[in-house]
Design an enzyme around this catalytic site. Structure first.
Site, mmCIF file in Angstrom:
data_model
loop_
_atom_site.group_PDB
_atom_site.id
_atom_site.type_symbol
_atom_site.label_atom_id
_atom_site.label_comp_id
_atom_site.label_asym_id
_atom_site.label_seq_id
_atom_site.Cartn_x
_atom_site.Cartn_y
_atom_site.Cartn_z
ATOM 1 C CB CYS A 80 -0.845 -0.047 1.268
ATOM 2 S SG CYS A 80 -1.858 1.403 1.550
ATOM 3 C CB CYS A 205 -3.084 4.104 -5.581
ATOM 4 S SG CYS A 205 -4.379 3.245 -4.635
HETATM 5 N N1 DGL Z 1 -3.965 0.679 -2.155
HETATM 6 C C1 DGL Z 1 -3.548 1.742 -1.346
HETATM 7 C C2 DGL Z 1 -2.390 2.538 -1.883
HETATM 8 O O1 DGL Z 1 -1.595 1.983 -2.605
HETATM 9 C C3 DGL Z 1 -4.506 2.484 -0.515
HETATM 10 C C4 DGL Z 1 -5.658 3.151 -1.126
HETATM 11 C C5 DGL Z 1 -6.492 3.683 -0.012
HETATM 12 O O2 DGL Z 1 -6.863 2.897 0.849
HETATM 13 O O3 DGL Z 1 -6.769 4.885 -0.006
HETATM 14 O O4 DGL Z 1 -2.219 3.678 -1.558
#
Ligand code: DGL
Length: 301
Positions: A80, A205
Site C-alpha cells: 500500500c 496506488c
Molecule cells: N492501495 C492503497 C495505496 O496503494 C490504498 C488506497 C487507499 O486505501 O486509499 O495507496
C-alpha cells in the site's frame, strides 16, 4: 483463524487497506511461485488515503502484530503506497528484527521511459502529500538534472474506494470508476507522445492496477503506464533468501511437500471487511478458490 505451522516454511506477510495489494501479491506469486503468503485486506477501514496518519500508523502496527502472532511471518510487504508513505519508518523502528518491503510510486523508472519529459503521477491524497513522496520527487528531479522531467501530480480522491466498492458489490458495471478516471486524467492535461504531452503515467496506488485497462483506453496507446508490483516482488524475493549461521545464503527450499501445499494452503487471504468481496477478487485476479479466504475481526477500532 488459520495460522502457519511453525514447523513448515514461514510465510511472507502482505497487507493493504483493501484489495489493492492483491496486485502486488499477484506479482510476488509470479516471482516466487513456491513461497507462502498471508495477505491482510483491511477493507473495514478502507480507504487509508482519506484517514489521518495516526490512524494508518496504528492500523499498520496492529496488522503487523497480528501477522507475527498468528502467522509467524518472516517478512512483511506493505502493499500500500499510503501505508508505506506514512507508516513504514515507524514499523521498521518498532519491529526492528523484521524485514519490511514498501511500495512507492515508480518515479525513477518513469524518467528513463518518458520521451516528452512530462510524467503523470496518480495516487491517494495521503501518499502524494506525504513528506516521503516530497523527498522522493526531489531526489528524482535532482538525480535527473541537467535533463529535466516535469511531474504532473494528481490525487484521485474516491477512486480507490470506488474500485473497492465495485468488487464488494460484485459489479461488472465500471461506470463510476470510469467517470472518476476520466475526470482526474482530464485535470492533468493532454496525454500522447507529441512534445508537451504526458507520455508516461505512474500508478501510485496499488488499487489502480486493477483499472489499468480503463486508464490505458483513456490515455491512448502511446502512453506508458507504470506500476510497481514486479519491482516489489523482486525485492521481496531477495529478502526471502535465508541467511545461514555461516553467512552463506540459501534459497528457501522447494520441497515436494511445499509444492503440494501450494495448491491448498500456501496463500491465505484474510479480510476485516466483506468476505464475499475478497473471494470475488481472489478468484478474478489470482484464480484462488473461496476456501483460501477468511474473515478476521477488525479489533477495537
Ligand atoms: N492501495 C492503497 C495505496 O496503494 C490504498 C488506497 C487507499 O486505501 O486509499 O495507496
Amino acid at each position: 483463524m488459520p495460522a502457519t505451522d511453525n514447523n513448515t516454511q514461514r510465510a511472507i506477510g502482505v497487507f493493504d487497506s483493501g484489495i489493492g495489494g492483491l496486485s502486488v501479491l499477484r506479482a510476488m506469486r509470479a516471482e516466487m511461485p513456491h513461497e507462502r503468503f498471508i495477505y491482510w485486506s483491511d477493507s473495514a477501514f478502507a480507504p487509508y488515503g482519506e484517514r489521518s496518519d495516526e490512524f494508518v500508523i496504528e492500523r499498520s502496527h496492529f496488522i503487523t502484530e497480528q501477522l507475527i502472532a498468528k502467522g509467524n511471518v518472516k517478512s512483511v510487504v506493505v502493499a500500500c503506497n499510503t501505508a508505506t508513505a506514512v507508516a513504514i519508518e515507524s514499523l521498521r523502528q518498532k519491529f526492528a528484527q523484521l524485514p519490511f518491503v514498501g511500495v512507492e510510486p515508480a518515479l525513477k523508472p518513469s524518467v528513463q521511459i518518458s520521451k516528452t519529459g512530462r510524467v503523470g503521477v496518480v495516487g491517494t491524497h495521503a501518499t502524494l502529500q506525504s513528506v516521503r513522496f516530497e523527498k522522493l520527487l526531489h531526489k528524482v528531479q535532482t538525480d535527473a538534472a541537467p535533463a529535466s522531467c516535469e511531474f504532473i501530480v494528481q490525487p484521485c480522491q474516491g477512486l480507490a474506494l470506488a474500485i473497492e466498492k465495485q468488487t464488494e458489490k460484485l459489479q461488472t458495471d465500471t461506470l463510476e470508476v470510469e467517470q472518476l478516471c476520466r475526470q482526474y486524467l482530464k485535470a492533468m492535461g493532454t496525454f500522447g507522445n507529441e512534445p508537451g504531452q504526458i507520455d508516461t503515467l505512474v500508478l501510485g496506488c496499488t488499487h489502480y492496477v486493477f483499472v489499468e485497462d480503463i486508464l490505458q483506453q483513456l490515455v491512448g496507446p502511446h502512453v506508458s503506464i507504470i506500476s510497481t508490483g514486479s519491482a516489489v516482488a523482486r525485492q521481496a524475493h531477495r529478502l526471502s533468501v535465508n541467511a545461514t549461521p555461516d553467512g552463506q545464503v540459501d534459497l528457501v527450499p522447494n520441497s515436494e511437500s511445499t509444492l503440494k501445499d501450494q495448491t491448498t494452503n500456501a496463500i491465505q487471504l484474510w479480510t476485516t471487511g466483506s468476505l464475499g468481496a475478497l473471494q470475488h477478487a481472489a478468484d478474478r485476479w489470482l484464480n484462488l478458490p473461496a476456501q483460501n479466504c477468511h474473515w478476521i475481526a477488525p479489533s477495537e477500532h
